[in-house]
Design an enzyme around this catalytic site. Structure first.
Site, short mmCIF file in Angstrom:
data_model
loop_
_atom_site.label_atom_id
_atom_site.label_comp_id
_atom_site.label_asym_id
_atom_site.label_seq_id
_atom_site.Cartn_x
_atom_site.Cartn_y
_atom_site.Cartn_z
NE ARG B 13 7.03 87.66 -0.53
CZ ARG B 13 6.72 88.16 -1.51
NH1 ARG B 13 5.15 88.26 -1.55
NH2 ARG B 13 7.36 88.45 -2.65
CB SER B 40 1.55 90.07 -0.50
OG SER B 40 1.13 90.28 -1.37
CD GLU B 61 -5.01 96.37 7.72
OE1 GLU B 61 -6.26 97.36 7.82
OE2 GLU B 61 -5.07 96.02 6.19
CG PHE B 86 -0.85 98.09 6.45
CD1 PHE B 86 -0.20 99.11 7.19
CD2 PHE B 86 -0.71 97.47 5.14
CE1 PHE B 86 0.39 99.56 5.87
CE2 PHE B 86 -0.82 97.96 4.18
CZ PHE B 86 0.07 99.58 4.73
CG ASP B 120 4.59 98.79 -3.49
OD1 ASP B 120 4.56 98.94 -3.59
OD2 ASP B 120 3.95 97.95 -1.99
NE ARG B 170 8.24 93.07 -3.02
CZ ARG B 170 9.09 93.48 -4.18
NH1 ARG B 170 9.21 94.34 -3.59
NH2 ARG B 170 8.31 93.14 -5.24
#
Lengths: 282, 317
Positions: B13, B40, B61, B86, B120, B170
């Protein structure tokens, strides 16, 4: 600029087109098309900085329009054709194989006048807000107009777009709702109890104008007032009170004509009620 | 075996963040949108350098997708960024109508993709996004394997005229591809030539496949490693050329079986060159909380599982 009488004649012709198109295609959405006819005719003939000669999808240096309630293609296509965006004879191809006049707006066939695909409800206001923001970034002062349905406004994304447009101060965005109080399954009040749209949009931070969607003076004033909002930092929502199926007695005021096609004898009756115009049928 | 050096672990990322800034510097039409995930998505540098061209959309979104389409209509090149789930599953219909069917030049920057999102848990770990995006007519699907390649993929996406799905992750992972290697959309990259089996990998599984190839080499097995950085359009020729040579393959991906790269490769081979094929993927499961490395091992996506799968493929020849 068209006079009130000229607008009336165009609207009558557009309503004739709508009915003949859906009858020829044996499908389509006449009810909401007829409730929004006077608004759309007024917009395209008297209020938009737009013309068939200069139309381009990126709307550089001109106004743009998004039909968020994408099923209203009969009124959209007829208005575009009557305004000269493509030959009126092409209205006969509505919903037929290979047509540029898809059941819901498509950019794939490059029909002049169509800026974006729509049909899956609740999305057009976001696209309109994006165009409005693009114009702000380009330091352009042109407007973006967007037609929403009141039934469509049950979609959550409409309210996301509402928040976004206020946050980004899109005072060049003029949305309008065809507030006919009807949707497929019945009156809006009985289907989803949307309540007072004016209070809701005001609470969202929009300038709100309520007008009569079948009175050309009221429509005219509403668009002028909306355009005067440029510089206010707020987007404008015009709520046009209207009747589904307006102009034909047996179609008016009921959800039953949202997506139904008149029978041949009903078509004849409806066309007789509307009367003919000097513009002539396609 | 071709040697690759990890020049220091970095998250892909961050590669996107660097690529976005460079794309923004190269073209004033590039704009970036996010749904409350600027940090993020590593959009901070872009937002600082181009505050007017950074558009915060809040946690909404669906509207972000539509607004990006509108911006694209006016000639902008919008990158919309959020977590993979998302910007795909949550907004599939918006992407379908506003971006794919609507022919708008929108780039979907999809971060924290796959199981390596980690702690998460399953709500945020999409293992279905490639399937959704592959299904859309005309959508280009990119899944670069490390920081350097993600920088280049971002630049390529900005230059390409049309919808692009750009998937990255990530966790910090090895950075091993050349720094300035131009990313060519639609081209597979032969990371290591081999003769006994082809390891077809994408994203984080490319490094795992290189480790697997090393382990196999120690056992006298020569593994060819293909980096499928573009999942759609798929470089069928590269896959067929390799399989003609090796005669069997493993497809390794951080994605579930349905609709993933494995099925895409299976389709190519079934129709044109039937050969033994073993799948290394998330099968038909949801993820769970855990560290990225622990999850990759638990779901059978690491080098050890890929090497094991290679032996199975060879045994079926």
């Amino acid at each position: 600029m068209q006079t009130k009488d000229q607008l009336k004649a165009i609207s009558t012709q557009v309503r004739r087109d709508i009915l003949r198109m859906v009858c020829m295609a044996k499908s389509g959405h006449p009810g909401g098309s007829m409730s929004s006819t006077d608004i759309l005719v007024s917009l395209y003939f008297n209020h938009m900085n737009q013309s068939p000669a200069t139309w381009r999808r990126d709307a550089k240096g001109q106004d743009a329009f998004i039909l968020s309630a994408g099923h209203l293609t009969p009124v959209y296509y007829s208005t575009l054709a009557r305004a000269g965006y493509f030959p009126v004879s092409e209205l006969a191809t509505f919903r037929q194989m290979g047509t540029r006049l898809q059941g819901h707006p498509s950019v794939r066939k490059q029909l002049p006048g169509v800026f974006q695909a729509s049909g899956s409800l609740g999305q057009g206001l976001s696209a309109a807000a994006g165009i409005a923001l693009g114009k702000k970034l380009d330091k352009e002062n042109n407007f973006v107009f967007c037609l929403c349905g009141d039934g469509e406004s049950e979609e959550g994304q409409i309210w996301e777009a509402g928040m976004f447009a206020v946050h980004h101060k899109l005072d060049n965005l003029i949305a309008f709702t065809d507030w006919n109080g009807q949707q497929i399954d019945g009156p809006v009040a009985s289907v989803a109890g949307e309540g007072d749209l004016a209070a809701k949009w005001e609470a969202w931070g929009w300038r709100v104008i309520v007008a009569d969607g079948h009175d050309f003076e009221s429509i005219d004033q509403a668009f002028n007032l909306a355009k005067a909002g440029l510089g206010s930092g707020q987007p404008t929502m015009i709520l046009f009170k209207s009747d589904m199926g307006h102009g034909v007695d047996f179609m008016a005021g009921t959800h039953k004509w949202h997506g139904s096609v008149p029978k041949p004898e009903q078509l004849e009756d409806a066309l007789n009620q509307l009367g003919t115009t000097p513009l002539g049928d396609f | 075996m071709k040697k690759y050096t990890d020049t220091g672990k970095k998250d892909t990322r961050s590669g996107f963040g660097v690529g976005l800034l460079k794309a923004g510097q190269a073209n004033p039409n590039v704009v970036a949108l996010t749904a409350d995930l600027k940090g993020s998505l590593k959009m901070d540098a872009f937002a600082a350098e181009f505050p007017e061209r950074f558009i915060q959309c809040g946690i909404a979104e669906a509207n972000m997708v539509g607004a990006a389409a509108g911006l694209a209509i006016t000639g902008k090149i919008p990158f919309i960024g959020s977590f993979a789930e998302f910007v795909t599953g949550r907004v599939y219909d918006q992407i379908r109508q506003e971006v794919a069917y609507g022919c708008t030049n929108v780039k979907i920057a999809s971060s924290h993709a796959g199981i390596t999102l980690g702690e998460d848990g399953a709500t945020h770990q999409t293992m279905e996004d490639i399937a959704l995006m592959r299904a859309l007519p005309g959508m280009v699907v990119l899944n670069p394997c490390d920081f350097n390649q993600t920088v280049q993929a971002t630049l390529a996406a900005a230059k390409y005229n049309g919808p692009v799905y750009l998937r990255f992750g990530r966790p910090s992972v090895p950075n091993f591809t050349p720094e300035d290697e131009e990313f060519v959309i639609g081209k597979a990259i032969v990371m290591n030539p081999g003769t006994d089996v082809t390891l077809i990998a994408t994203g984080h599984t490319v490094w795992e496949s290189l480790l697997a190839a090393e382990a196999l080499e120690a056992e006298g097995i020569s593994a060819e490693v293909l980096d499928i950085a573009t999942i759609k359009p798929l470089d069928e020729k590269a896959i067929l050329d390799s399989l003609r040579k090796t005669g069997c393959a493993v497809v390794a991906e951080e994605h579930n079986h349905a609709g993933g790269l494995g099925e895409a490769v299976a389709g190519v081979l079934a129709a044109q060159l039937p050969r033994p094929l073993v799948f290394v993927n998330g099968e038909d499961k949801f993820g769970q909380s855990g560290t990225p490395a622990a999850l990759m091992a638990a779901y059978g996506l690491d080098a050890a599982h890929i090497a094991e799968a290679a032996k199975k493929a060879i045994a079926r020849k």
